[in-house]
Design an enzyme around this catalytic site. Structure first.
Site, PDB file in Angstrom:
ATOM      1  N   LYS A  26      -1.143  -1.286  -3.830  1.00 40.37           N
ATOM      2  CA  LYS A  26      -2.668  -0.707  -3.930  1.00 40.37           C
ATOM      3  C   LYS A  26      -1.490   0.883  -3.569  1.00 40.37           C
ATOM      4  CE  LYS A  26      -5.425   2.565  -1.034  1.00 40.37           C
ATOM      5  NZ  LYS A  26      -7.009   2.174   0.007  1.00 40.37           N
ATOM      6  N   TYR A  30       0.898  -1.030  -0.094  1.00 42.36           N
ATOM      7  CA  TYR A  30      -0.440  -0.593   0.076  1.00 42.36           C
ATOM      8  C   TYR A  30       0.411   1.099  -0.086  1.00 42.36           C
ATOM      9  CZ  TYR A  30      -3.530   2.929   1.227  1.00 42.36           C
ATOM     10  OH  TYR A  30      -4.737   4.457   1.493  1.00 42.36           O
TER      11      TYR A  30
END
Length: 298
Positions: free
Chosen positions: A163, A135
């Site tokens: 992400k 992330y």
């Protein structure tokens, strides 16, 4: 292993007036989102106020979500901590509670070199036998995971995706370009406005805060793209612009939660001090929600 694809809401954390967690409403929101066609749930992400929840609260939220979801969609758990040891510990707890996929945010506050980030994520991957999605959200953590580092990490078998919430489309594009050779590696957009463009570039979807407000609308971006209805998918992607424009009135997490409350769901406010939306912002939200309801957005 669950496929990492589609539109996955970073489900908000409903709270009572005393800032305790409203678990009954959390269950209702989970069902509301799944019934609308989302492709997964991500509790205690950024929009779930992970930054202000205790570790015990996070684990209880995960327990409730896993129980309510009952295997209908994959459950992502954000278990990243500042320290490597703590991240491994939280990740294994999430595994024991039934999470399907881990989302590991980069360490925050202290500046980390790319080699330190690589060794951190590598150690976590070795310390927990679960699929991991990296992330990247440098505006919140102060540490960026570069495309070069993501490429190196993609070679580790259980690091299966990333992400990107940098807001920099070229950064996300480089993630896609550098990991295209790794079978099964997924790149997700953390910016709701870039989900369709992520898909068109070779990504697999997005983790979306706005899906708390418009779960069916957001999920349809992915479904329409897969069905080859690109022009309709583009119109749907464009339709969230008016909502995104209201983010100027406060913290995006606060705006999203205020909007869901205005839709009639008792999700409460964000925890103080991140809980204020000026009257001007509330009025702008009401106007946008009314206009979008007339357009059939839900």
């Amino acid at each position: 292993m669950a496929e990492i694809k589609g539109v996955i809401p970073a489900i908000l954390t409903p709270m009572n007036e005393d800032e305790s967690i409203n678990y009954d409403e959390l269950r209702r929101q989970a069902n509301r989102l799944i019934d609308a066609g989302v492709h997964g749930l991500f509790p205690f992400g950024t929009n779930g106020e992970a930054y202000i929840l205790s570790e015990a609260e996070k684990m209880e939220i995960l327990k409730v979500i896993v129980d309510e979801v009952g295997g209908r969609v994959p459950v992502y758990a954000g278990t990243g901590c500042i320290g490597t040891k703590d991240t491994i510990e939280q990740s294994n707890k999430a595994k024991d509670l039934g999470a399907d996929i881990l989302s590991i945010i980069s360490p925050s506050f202290a500046k980390a070199s790319q080699n330190e980030l690589y060794e951190h994520f590598k150690a976590v991957a070795e310390g927990v036998d679960m699929p991991i999605v990296l992330y990247n959200i440098p505006a919140r953590t102060g540490n960026v995971i570069t495309p070069e580092t993501v490429e190196k990490l993609s070679e580790i078998p259980n690091i299966v995706g990333v992400k990107d919430s940098s807001g920099n489309f070229d950064n996300m594009l480089q993630y896609i370009e550098r990991t295209r050779h790794v079978e099964g590696f997924s790149v997700l957009s953390g910016n709701d406005s870039l989900i369709l463009w992520n898909l068109m570039a070779g990504g697999t979807g997005g983790i979306a805060g706005c899906a708390n407000i418009y779960p069916a609308t957001m999920a349809s971006i992915y479904d329409l793209y897969v069905a080859g209805e690109l022009e309709t998918a583009r119109k749907v992607q464009d339709s969230i612009r008016s909502l995104r424009n209201t983010f100027k009135y406060g913290n995006p997490n606060t705006i999203v939660k205020a909007a869901v409350e205005l839709l009639g769901y008792p999700v409460g406010k964000c925890r103080a001090p991140f809980n204020q939306v000026p009257d001007q912002g509330i009025e702008a939200l009401k106007k946008v929600l009314e206009e979008n309801a007339a357009l059939g957005m839900s």
